[in-house]
Design an enzyme around this catalytic site. Structure first.
Site, mmCIF file in Angstrom:
data_model
loop_
_atom_site.group_PDB
_atom_site.id
_atom_site.type_symbol
_atom_site.label_atom_id
_atom_site.label_comp_id
_atom_site.label_asym_id
_atom_site.label_seq_id
_atom_site.Cartn_x
_atom_site.Cartn_y
_atom_site.Cartn_z
ATOM 1 C CG ASN A 22 -1.819 1.146 1.336
ATOM 2 O OD1 ASN A 22 -1.758 2.065 0.502
ATOM 3 N ND2 ASN A 22 -2.676 1.139 2.336
ATOM 4 N NE ARG A 74 -6.283 1.621 0.160
ATOM 5 C CZ ARG A 74 -6.220 2.871 0.603
ATOM 6 N NH1 ARG A 74 -5.067 3.401 0.938
ATOM 7 N NH2 ARG A 74 -7.296 3.591 0.719
ATOM 8 C CG HIS A 78 -12.571 4.413 3.371
ATOM 9 N ND1 HIS A 78 -13.237 5.457 3.966
ATOM 10 C CD2 HIS A 78 -11.257 4.691 3.492
ATOM 11 C CE1 HIS A 78 -12.363 6.335 4.429
ATOM 12 N NE2 HIS A 78 -11.140 5.893 4.133
ATOM 13 C CG HIS A 88 -13.306 3.030 7.076
ATOM 14 N ND1 HIS A 88 -12.599 1.855 6.964
ATOM 15 C CD2 HIS A 88 -12.378 3.996 7.261
ATOM 16 C CE1 HIS A 88 -11.311 2.109 7.092
ATOM 17 N NE2 HIS A 88 -11.152 3.414 7.268
ATOM 18 N N GLY A 147 -11.819 6.612 10.449
ATOM 19 C CA GLY A 147 -10.393 6.676 10.786
ATOM 20 C C GLY A 147 -9.950 8.106 10.542
ATOM 21 N N GLY A 195 -9.518 9.246 7.608
ATOM 22 C CA GLY A 195 -10.571 9.497 6.616
ATOM 23 C C GLY A 195 -11.822 8.769 7.094
ATOM 24 N NE ARG A 209 -9.070 13.438 4.022
ATOM 25 C CZ ARG A 209 -9.214 12.147 3.734
ATOM 26 N NH1 ARG A 209 -10.234 11.734 3.014
ATOM 27 N NH2 ARG A 209 -8.343 11.268 4.175
ATOM 28 C CB CYS A 251 -10.441 10.466 17.349
ATOM 29 S SG CYS A 251 -12.050 10.305 18.091
ATOM 30 N NE ARG A 252 -4.947 7.797 19.404
ATOM 31 C CZ ARG A 252 -4.118 7.082 18.694
ATOM 32 N NH1 ARG A 252 -3.750 5.911 19.119
ATOM 33 N NH2 ARG A 252 -3.626 7.530 17.561
ATOM 34 N N GLY A 300 -9.942 3.117 12.798
ATOM 35 C CA GLY A 300 -9.302 3.414 14.090
ATOM 36 C C GLY A 300 -10.272 3.993 15.112
ATOM 37 C CD GLU A 353 -10.938 -1.517 13.644
ATOM 38 O OE1 GLU A 353 -9.923 -1.886 14.254
ATOM 39 O OE2 GLU A 353 -10.995 -1.466 12.397
ATOM 40 C CD GLU A 399 -8.659 -0.711 4.397
ATOM 41 O OE1 GLU A 399 -8.125 -0.457 5.508
ATOM 42 O OE2 GLU A 399 -8.900 0.165 3.565
HETATM 43 P P1 AMP Z 1 -7.020 4.967 11.077
HETATM 44 O O1 AMP Z 1 -6.921 6.032 10.019
HETATM 45 O O2 AMP Z 1 -8.047 3.919 10.782
HETATM 46 O O3 AMP Z 1 -5.684 4.399 11.486
HETATM 47 O O4 AMP Z 1 -7.573 5.704 12.404
HETATM 48 C C1 AMP Z 1 -6.886 6.777 13.016
HETATM 49 C C2 AMP Z 1 -7.827 7.429 14.020
HETATM 50 O O5 AMP Z 1 -8.228 6.472 15.011
HETATM 51 C C3 AMP Z 1 -7.169 8.590 14.779
HETATM 52 O O6 AMP Z 1 -8.053 9.705 14.823
HETATM 53 C C4 AMP Z 1 -7.006 8.021 16.165
HETATM 54 O O7 AMP Z 1 -7.082 9.014 17.155
HETATM 55 C C5 AMP Z 1 -8.207 7.100 16.269
HETATM 56 N N1 AMP Z 1 -8.043 6.157 17.379
HETATM 57 C C6 AMP Z 1 -7.140 5.162 17.498
HETATM 58 N N2 AMP Z 1 -7.244 4.585 18.729
HETATM 59 C C7 AMP Z 1 -8.239 5.240 19.392
HETATM 60 C C8 AMP Z 1 -8.811 5.144 20.699
HETATM 61 N N3 AMP Z 1 -8.390 4.233 21.568
HETATM 62 N N4 AMP Z 1 -9.810 5.990 21.028
HETATM 63 C C9 AMP Z 1 -10.238 6.924 20.153
HETATM 64 N N5 AMP Z 1 -9.737 7.073 18.902
HETATM 65 C C10 AMP Z 1 -8.749 6.254 18.527
#
Ligand code: AMP
Length: 400
Positions: free
Chosen positions: A10, A89, A178, A206, A208, A210, A239, A282-283, A330, A333, A384
């Site tokens: 990827n 990908r 996605h 989905h 994350g 994005g 975004r 997001c964390r 992310g 989940e 994926e």
């Molecule tokens: P991804 O693009 O799928 O890797 O997701 C990234 C996003 O998932 C980021 O905004 C992270 O802050 C969020 N994320 C990962 N772990 C957690 C968590 N334990 N609680 C809240 N958001 C999370």
């Protein structure tokens, strides 16, 4: 060593994610990430047998050198012989590619041509393909397109309300992204309820960096929130998602923004980052919201969740039945906070959260998070890479 692993690549604009996957069961033999390519701080991480190795690398370190470094490691670990093919990908397949596709010169030319619709992604994907061909000349290479799953959308879902000639002459329509992730989690949810995917209807979210929502009817995508580019739809990390297009003219005509300024603002300075003013992660936003002293963080999370709930409710118009909602990515989940806020907005549609189950579903755990009286909502960890490996192997078996 069995000869039955697929190397999944990827390739992003400054990164290369790779994994060696058994297509039959998704088990990962080796995985890693080369990051910050083309910068002074390029680095490559490789995980094998539970062991993590990090290599700082000398510059210039590009996709080609990252792949050479990977090949050297595969050779050293005696793993090269177990690779049967390479699955890539590829972000944009336009209207041409709705299936896994064996890569040849025509396909490479088409991926290059489609860079007009995905200028950040398709050129990087092509670089990875060319580098992998040079490194593994004897192996077949397969492209799995992120847009492919959404090619089943009906015209009424993908046509914008602008002059039709722009679609006919320039391909301006909604494509969605996605797709591999939405397909994977839909298949997993179908397994959970023990029904063939072709008889299932879901709305999958989905979430994350994005974010996209997809309506899946009889196992097929019938609508999705990302559009011609990955900027449309719900709010994301940096975004904006949907805004009134008139804002763009206002920024340019009244506030002296250049087109590039608007592009940067909507793609890189908006979303959770833009509203919270603290982070796109997001964390971080969630932690500030939980502490309770940051009204902007709370607002960012409110807007984020409200818009996801609105998109989910909107997509019920695309379906005649609904087996349930799926959260993945992310945020989907891991964030019990986001999931709870979204589901609480959907009470009218008979969704009620089970707070304990929701809290328990984190860090790769998958399962149901709604109360008994509720329609179903599942958290399902996406994979994926496994889909790419599986579809690559299937295509090559069909060709054999
Ligand atoms: P991804 O693009 O799928 O890797 O997701 C990234 C996003 O998932 C980021 O905004 C992270 O802050 C969020 N994320 C990962 N772990 C957690 C968590 N334990 N609680 C809240 N958001 C999370």
């Amino acid at each position: 060593m069995n000869n039955d692993f697929i190397l999944v690549l990827n390739c992003g604009s400054s990164s290369l994610k790779f994994s060696l996957i058994n297509p039959a069961n998704g088990s990962t033999l080796l995985s890693g990430l080369a990051e910050r390519l083309l910068s002074e701080h390029a680095i490559i991480n490789i995980k094998y047998n539970g062991d993590k190795q990090q290599y700082a690398v000398s510059t210039p370190f590009d996709h080609q050198t990252a792949i050479s470094c990977l090949v050297a490691q595969l050779n050293q670990l005696n793993l090269t012989d177990c690779i049967t093919a390479i699955g890539h990908r590829v972000v944009h397949g336009g209207e041409t590619y709705c299936q896994p596709t064996l890569i040849n010169d025509d396909v490479k030319a088409a991926i290059k041509n489609l860079a007009r619709l995905a200028p950040l992604h398709n050129p990087a994907n092509l670089t990875g393909i060319i580098a992998a061909e040079a490194a593994f000349p004897a192996l077949k290479q397969v492209a799995i397109f992120d847009t492919a799953f959404h090619q089943t959308m009906p015209e009424k879902a993908y046509i914008y309300g602008i002059p039709y000639a722009l679609y006919k002459q320039h391909g301006i329509r909604r494509y969605g992204f996605h797709g591999t992730s939405h397909y994977f989690v839909a298949q997993q949810a179908a397994n959970v309820i023990d029904k063939p995917l072709a008889q299932c209807s879901f709305i999958s979210a989905h979430l994350g960096n994005g974010c996209s929502i997809a309506a899946i009817k009889d196992g097929k995508s019938v609508d999705t929130s990302l559009g011609m580019t990955p900027l449309e739809g719900v709010m994301m990390g940096t975004r904006s998602g949907d805004i009134d297009p008139g804002i763009i003219f206002h920024l340019i005509n009244q506030l002296n923004y250049s087109v590039q300024d608007v592009d940067n603002m909507l793609n890189k300075e908006s979303g959770l980052l833009g509203v919270s003013g603290i982070s796109n992660d997001c964390r971080t936003v969630e932690a500030a919201y939980i502490e309770g002293h940051d009204p902007q963080a709370a607002l960012a999370l409110d807007v984020f969740c409200y818009r996801i709930a609105k998109a989910i409710a909107g997509f019920t118009a695309s379906l005649t039945t609904l087996d349930g909602i799926i959260f993945t990515g992310g945020i989907g989940e891991n964030s019990d906070v986001v999931r709870e806020k979204v589901i609480c907005q959907l009470g009218l549609l008979n969704f009620n959260i089970d707070t304990d189950a929701n809290l328990a579903m984190r860090f790769g755990k998958s399962g149901l998070i709604t109360a008994e009286c509720s329609r179903s909502v599942w958290v399902i960890a996406t994979n994926e890479e496994w889909v790419i490996a599986e579809q690559t192997a299937q295509l090559l078996n069909q060709e054999a």
